[in-house]
Motif scaffolding. Sequence first.
Motif, PDB file in Angstrom:
ATOM      1  N   LEU A 181     -12.064  28.988  -1.673  1.00 58.90           N
ATOM      2  CA  LEU A 181     -13.072  28.053  -2.177  1.00 58.90           C
ATOM      3  C   LEU A 181     -13.506  27.059  -1.104  1.00 58.90           C
ATOM      4  N   GLN A 182     -12.616  26.739  -0.187  1.00 60.50           N
ATOM      5  CA  GLN A 182     -13.016  25.903   0.953  1.00 60.50           C
ATOM      6  C   GLN A 182     -14.054  26.634   1.797  1.00 60.50           C
ATOM      7  N   GLN A 183     -13.845  27.931   2.004  1.00 56.65           N
ATOM      8  CA  GLN A 183     -14.826  28.722   2.747  1.00 56.65           C
ATOM      9  C   GLN A 183     -16.156  28.779   1.999  1.00 56.65           C
ATOM     10  N   ALA A 184     -16.083  28.955   0.679  1.00 57.89           N
ATOM     11  CA  ALA A 184     -17.306  29.001  -0.126  1.00 57.89           C
ATOM     12  C   ALA A 184     -18.073  27.690  -0.028  1.00 57.89           C
ATOM     13  N   ALA A 185     -17.351  26.561  -0.084  1.00 59.62           N
ATOM     14  CA  ALA A 185     -17.995  25.247   0.004  1.00 59.62           C
ATOM     15  C   ALA A 185     -18.597  25.020   1.381  1.00 59.62           C
ATOM     16  N   ARG A 186     -17.939  25.538   2.413  1.00 55.00           N
ATOM     17  CA  ARG A 186     -18.470  25.401   3.773  1.00 55.00           C
ATOM     18  C   ARG A 186     -19.779  26.173   3.917  1.00 55.00           C
ATOM     19  N   LEU A 187     -19.812  27.370   3.328  1.00 57.97           N
ATOM     20  CA  LEU A 187     -20.985  28.228   3.457  1.00 57.97           C
ATOM     21  C   LEU A 187     -22.130  27.822   2.522  1.00 57.97           C
ATOM     22  N   LYS A 188     -21.781  27.175   1.404  1.00 55.91           N
ATOM     23  CA  LYS A 188     -22.805  26.795   0.422  1.00 55.91           C
ATOM     24  C   LYS A 188     -22.505  25.378  -0.095  1.00 55.91           C
ATOM     25  N   PRO A 189     -22.658  24.381   0.767  1.00 53.29           N
ATOM     26  CA  PRO A 189     -22.264  23.014   0.403  1.00 53.29           C
ATOM     27  C   PRO A 189     -23.090  22.410  -0.718  1.00 53.29           C
ATOM     28  N   GLN A 190     -24.237  22.990  -1.022  1.00 56.68           N
ATOM     29  CA  GLN A 190     -25.104  22.448  -2.072  1.00 56.68           C
ATOM     30  C   GLN A 190     -24.744  22.951  -3.459  1.00 56.68           C
ATOM     31  N   SER A 191     -23.714  23.778  -3.570  1.00 56.17           N
ATOM     32  CA  SER A 191     -23.329  24.349  -4.856  1.00 56.17           C
ATOM     33  C   SER A 191     -22.376  23.423  -5.610  1.00 56.17           C
ATOM     34  N   ALA A 192     -22.851  22.837  -6.696  1.00 57.20           N
ATOM     35  CA  ALA A 192     -22.006  21.981  -7.523  1.00 57.20           C
ATOM     36  C   ALA A 192     -20.865  22.786  -8.138  1.00 57.20           C
ATOM     37  N   GLU A 193     -21.160  24.026  -8.521  1.00 53.56           N
ATOM     38  CA  GLU A 193     -20.155  24.879  -9.153  1.00 53.56           C
ATOM     39  C   GLU A 193     -18.975  25.153  -8.230  1.00 53.56           C
ATOM     40  N   ILE A 194     -19.257  25.407  -6.964  1.00 49.05           N
ATOM     41  CA  ILE A 194     -18.183  25.685  -6.006  1.00 49.05           C
ATOM     42  C   ILE A 194     -17.327  24.441  -5.781  1.00 49.05           C
ATOM     43  N   HIS A 195     -17.955  23.299  -5.615  1.00 51.92           N
ATOM     44  CA  HIS A 195     -17.181  22.066  -5.427  1.00 51.92           C
ATOM     45  C   HIS A 195     -16.318  21.766  -6.647  1.00 51.92           C
ATOM     46  N   TYR A 196     -16.857  22.038  -7.833  1.00 52.15           N
ATOM     47  CA  TYR A 196     -16.075  21.823  -9.051  1.00 52.15           C
ATOM     48  C   TYR A 196     -14.856  22.750  -9.075  1.00 52.15           C
ATOM     49  N   SER A 197     -15.059  24.021  -8.752  1.00 50.27           N
ATOM     50  CA  SER A 197     -13.942  24.971  -8.741  1.00 50.27           C
ATOM     51  C   SER A 197     -12.881  24.572  -7.731  1.00 50.27           C
ATOM     52  N   LEU A 198     -13.316  24.098  -6.559  1.00 48.26           N
ATOM     53  CA  LEU A 198     -12.360  23.647  -5.546  1.00 48.26           C
ATOM     54  C   LEU A 198     -11.617  22.413  -6.044  1.00 48.26           C
ATOM     55  N   GLY A 199     -12.316  21.512  -6.707  1.00 43.22           N
ATOM     56  CA  GLY A 199     -11.660  20.337  -7.272  1.00 43.22           C
ATOM     57  C   GLY A 199     -10.608  20.709  -8.296  1.00 43.22           C
ATOM     58  N   GLU A 200     -10.887  21.724  -9.107  1.00 39.78           N
ATOM     59  CA  GLU A 200      -9.900  22.175 -10.097  1.00 39.78           C
ATOM     60  C   GLU A 200      -8.632  22.695  -9.415  1.00 39.78           C
ATOM     61  N   VAL A 201      -8.818  23.407  -8.308  1.00 32.80           N
ATOM     62  CA  VAL A 201      -7.652  23.911  -7.583  1.00 32.80           C
ATOM     63  C   VAL A 201      -6.844  22.758  -7.006  1.00 32.80           C
ATOM     64  N   TYR A 202      -7.518  21.792  -6.397  1.00 34.03           N
ATOM     65  CA  TYR A 202      -6.812  20.620  -5.884  1.00 34.03           C
ATOM     66  C   TYR A 202      -6.054  19.910  -6.999  1.00 34.03           C
ATOM     67  N   SER A 203      -6.691  19.763  -8.144  1.00 33.23           N
ATOM     68  CA  SER A 203      -6.050  19.094  -9.271  1.00 33.23           C
ATOM     69  C   SER A 203      -4.824  19.874  -9.732  1.00 33.23           C
ATOM     70  N   GLY A 204      -4.954  21.204  -9.773  1.00 33.53           N
ATOM     71  CA  GLY A 204      -3.833  22.046 -10.163  1.00 33.53           C
ATOM     72  C   GLY A 204      -2.665  21.974  -9.199  1.00 33.53           C
ATOM     73  N   ARG A 205      -2.947  21.583  -7.963  1.00 34.75           N
ATOM     74  CA  ARG A 205      -1.896  21.441  -6.946  1.00 34.75           C
ATOM     75  C   ARG A 205      -1.467  19.978  -6.789  1.00 34.75           C
ATOM     76  N   ASP A 206      -1.881  19.117  -7.724  1.00 33.83           N
ATOM     77  CA  ASP A 206      -1.556  17.684  -7.705  1.00 33.83           C
ATOM     78  C   ASP A 206      -2.108  16.971  -6.474  1.00 33.83           C
ATOM     79  N   MET A 207      -3.185  17.503  -5.920  1.00 31.29           N
ATOM     80  CA  MET A 207      -3.860  16.864  -4.782  1.00 31.29           C
ATOM     81  C   MET A 207      -5.050  16.069  -5.334  1.00 31.29           C
ATOM     82  N   PHE A 208      -4.730  14.978  -6.029  1.00 31.49           N
ATOM     83  CA  PHE A 208      -5.744  14.302  -6.831  1.00 31.49           C
ATOM     84  C   PHE A 208      -6.759  13.524  -6.001  1.00 31.49           C
TER      85      PHE A 208
END
Length: 251
Positions: free
Chosen positions: A67-94
Motif C-alpha cells: 500500500l505504500q507503493q500504491a500511495a507513492r504511485l497514485k498519491p491522489q487516491s483517497a481510497e489508497i491512503h485510507y487502506s494504508l491508514g487502516e493497516v497502520y492502525s491495525g499495527r498500532d502505528m496510530f
Amino acid sequence: AYLKEYPNSWRAHYIQGYVLFRMRKIGDSIKELAKSLELNVDNPEAHKILGRDFVVIGKFDYAQTELQQAARLKPQSAEIHYSLGEVYSGRDMFKEAKSEFTTTIQLDSKYAEAYNALGFAEESLGDDAAALEAYNRALQVADQKGFKFDAPYINLSAYYNRLGKPEFALQDAQKAIELDSKNDLAYYQLGRAYQSLGKWDQAAEAFRNAISANPVSPSSAQYYYVLSQVYRKLGKTRESLAALERFQELK
C-alpha cells in the motif's frame, strides 16, 4: 482464456487477480497480482489489491509495503491512503494512521469511514476532544450522503464505556443497533454499559445477542467470558461455568 493466448498481459493478470480477490480466493489472487507486478511494477491498483489480500491473511507488514507503493504511485487516491491508514492502525502505528486518514479527508471531504477511523486513531493517541469531533463528523457526513453508518456509534459507545459514562454509552450502542440489528460489537458495548449500571439481566441479554450475531470468532470468546461474569452476578452458577468453558474452547 485470454491469458492462455496472452500470458504476458500485465493488465489481464491484474484483472484476474482483482476478480479472485472479490471471490475471496486469496492465494490465487496473490499469485495473479504478483505476476502482474512482475510484468509492470508501476500499477498502483495491483499494489492496492495485493495489499488488501495480505490484510485478509494477516500479513500486515507485506500489506503495508504494497500500500505504500500504491500511495507513492497514485498519491491522489483517497481510497489508497485510507487502506494504508487502516493497516497502520491495525499495527498500532496510530501516528502514521492519523496522517493517512487526514490525507484521505483532504482528498475527499465526504469520506465518512476516514473520519471514523481518524477518531479511533485520535482516541488511541490520547486526544479525546479530537476523537469526539471526528466521530461526530463521520456521522454528519454519513447523514448527508444518506447511508447507514453504525461504526461511529459503536466507537462512541466504547469511548463512553471507557470513561465510565454508561448512560451515554447505552444511547450510542442502541443507535448502532437501530441501524444494524445484527452487529455483535454494538451488543457488546450495550452489555458493558448495562454491566456498569448494574442491570445484570439486560447485560446478559445483550451479550447473548452479541454471541448470536457472531457465534464463532476471537470476539465471541470475549463475549462468553463477560457473559460468564454476568451469570455469576445473577447467581446462575451452571450457566456461568458453561459460558466460561465455551470461552476457553474458543480462546
